[in-house]
Write a protein that holds these residues in place. Sequence first.
Motif, short mmCIF file in Angstrom:
data_model
loop_
_atom_site.label_atom_id
_atom_site.label_comp_id
_atom_site.label_asym_id
_atom_site.label_seq_id
_atom_site.Cartn_x
_atom_site.Cartn_y
_atom_site.Cartn_z
N ARG A 396 0.59 -15.03 -6.02
CA ARG A 396 -0.13 -14.99 -4.73
C ARG A 396 0.53 -13.99 -3.79
NH1 ARG A 396 -0.80 -20.64 -1.92
NH2 ARG A 396 -2.35 -20.85 -3.56
N ARG A 397 1.88 -13.99 -3.73
CA ARG A 397 2.59 -13.04 -2.87
C ARG A 397 2.29 -11.60 -3.30
NH1 ARG A 397 6.80 -16.83 -3.27
NH2 ARG A 397 7.80 -15.59 -4.91
N ARG A 398 2.27 -11.38 -4.61
CA ARG A 398 2.02 -10.02 -5.10
C ARG A 398 0.62 -9.56 -4.73
NH1 ARG A 398 3.20 -9.94 -10.98
NH2 ARG A 398 0.98 -10.21 -11.38
N VAL A 399 -0.34 -10.45 -4.86
CA VAL A 399 -1.73 -10.11 -4.50
C VAL A 399 -1.83 -9.83 -3.00
CG1 VAL A 399 -4.08 -10.99 -4.35
CG2 VAL A 399 -2.73 -11.39 -6.41
N ALA A 400 -1.16 -10.68 -2.18
CA ALA A 400 -1.21 -10.50 -0.73
C ALA A 400 -0.55 -9.19 -0.32
CB ALA A 400 -0.54 -11.68 -0.03
N GLU A 401 0.59 -8.87 -0.94
CA GLU A 401 1.27 -7.62 -0.61
C GLU A 401 0.43 -6.42 -1.01
OE1 GLU A 401 4.92 -8.06 -2.67
OE2 GLU A 401 5.77 -9.50 -1.23
N GLY A 402 -0.25 -6.53 -2.16
CA GLY A 402 -1.11 -5.43 -2.60
C GLY A 402 -2.28 -5.24 -1.67
N ALA A 403 -2.86 -6.35 -1.18
CA ALA A 403 -3.98 -6.26 -0.26
C ALA A 403 -3.55 -5.70 1.08
CB ALA A 403 -4.63 -7.63 -0.09
N GLY A 404 -2.34 -6.12 1.52
CA GLY A 404 -1.83 -5.65 2.81
C GLY A 404 -1.50 -4.17 2.79
N ALA A 405 -1.16 -3.66 1.61
CA ALA A 405 -0.83 -2.24 1.49
C ALA A 405 -2.06 -1.41 1.19
CB ALA A 405 0.21 -2.04 0.39
N GLY A 406 -3.21 -2.06 1.13
CA GLY A 406 -4.44 -1.33 0.85
C GLY A 406 -4.70 -1.18 -0.63
N GLY A 407 -3.88 -1.89 -1.46
CA GLY A 407 -4.08 -1.81 -2.91
C GLY A 407 -5.04 -2.88 -3.37
N GLY A 408 -5.29 -2.85 -4.65
CA GLY A 408 -6.24 -3.80 -5.20
C GLY A 408 -5.62 -5.10 -5.63
N GLY A 409 -4.22 -5.20 -5.58
CA GLY A 409 -3.59 -6.42 -6.05
C GLY A 409 -3.57 -6.47 -7.54
N GLY A 410 -2.57 -7.12 -8.09
CA GLY A 410 -2.43 -7.15 -9.55
C GLY A 410 -2.58 -8.51 -10.11
N GLY A 411 -3.30 -9.43 -9.43
CA GLY A 411 -3.26 -10.81 -9.85
C GLY A 411 -4.31 -11.21 -10.83
N GLY A 412 -5.41 -10.50 -10.96
CA GLY A 412 -6.45 -10.89 -11.91
C GLY A 412 -7.14 -12.15 -11.47
N GLY A 413 -6.85 -13.28 -12.14
CA GLY A 413 -7.61 -14.50 -11.96
C GLY A 413 -7.21 -15.33 -10.77
N GLY A 414 -6.17 -14.97 -9.99
CA GLY A 414 -5.83 -15.75 -8.80
C GLY A 414 -5.21 -17.08 -9.13
#
Length: 415
Positions: A396-414
């Motif tokens: 979840r942290r990785r997805v949030a950091e990716g979204a905050g940086a304008g990235g797509g996030g690397g989490g897949g299924g959440g």
Amino acid sequence: KKSASNITALEVWGSKVMVATEDGALQILQEQPGAHVVEFEVVDQRRQFSKKPVVQMQVADSLGVVVSLTTDMVQINELPSFEMSAQLLKTRGATVFALSLDLTPAVLCCGAKKKLLFFRWDGSGFTEWREVSIPDTPTCLSWCGDAICVGAGKKYHLVTPSDGGEKSLFDSNTAPPTSFTLPGNKEMLLQRDNISVFQDAGGRPSRKYGLCWTEPPVALVFVFPYLIAVLPKVVEVQLMETQATVQSMSLRASRIAAAPGARAAFLVANNCVDVYRLRAVAMPRQVDALLEGEQYETCLALCNLCATEPAIAAKADGVRRSYAHTLFLNYQFDKALALLAQAPSLDPRDTLALFPDLADPSYTPSAQVPAPPPDLKGHKLLRAQVALIKYLRAIRRRVAEGAGAGGGGGGGGGS
């Protein structure tokens, strides 16, 4: 490559190999391009390179010279002509030398009888600088930073030539003193019994572990990412980060020289008449072989060391997955899930598949997922679920950091 005379010294010079023989001759070998079988041919030779056998050589490209120790004294030869430019008469009876090109100016240290003789490069040659007395005759020398480590008798000493400071370290015990400076010139390995001990430039332990060999090495070289040790009966290869022996070759070698640019090393073996080249196989093949042999820690360490190589980076998450599955089946849940959290290319639903009661029945994992241990219940199941919660929070942290940086996030299924 076989020599007609016994080989007394070996050195790598760019893409060439310098071989000195007992008759004072010097041969320059080079690999012949295009041959189906790797062959080395003599491309140059100096039959009267020295009047006495050469026992040690070091190329100093930046100075345009090669420094050689004969059974008589140290001599300096120009490159590429190999014409002798100087003999350091004060070094008569020297047993070993070490040249530091990291110091400014370059400093040459020669061990003769119970003295260390220091010479500095003056732009055209070496001039006398300092002389330091030591308790015994030196048998090995290694620069580390601005100090030099001396193996004399059975003891190691650290000498700083700039002020003459000396510090006694420890005994080599059953092993003859052997020292080796690691790349970066900030750490060295000193042999004690069959263990190579890490020391920093101040003579302090630099790592909490040592490297164990089956016998005390007589010589060491580093060819990324491995240490290669010449032992009395075999040649062993270790990965420092895991202290794991990844290869052992039944080869009686006497000398070794590294060719870091080619990821290779050259050995003198078979009663000092043969030169062998050891060259690392392609890193992806090494990773595959280690993975197949279930040497997961060594395999993962190799992936981390070579992470900048695209072919290795592409395999890293697969290694983490295989290792994590093995750990999971052995009830090491925290370590297993932490490894999976470090694999951004893996879909979290693959991890959930390790928990059949939580898995999405409509999802097909991207790789085979092992069945959970049959006794995964009670306290063991609780431990596994706690590890899973930590894993999902990390995702979840990785997805949030990716979204905050304008990235797509690397989490897949959440989560």
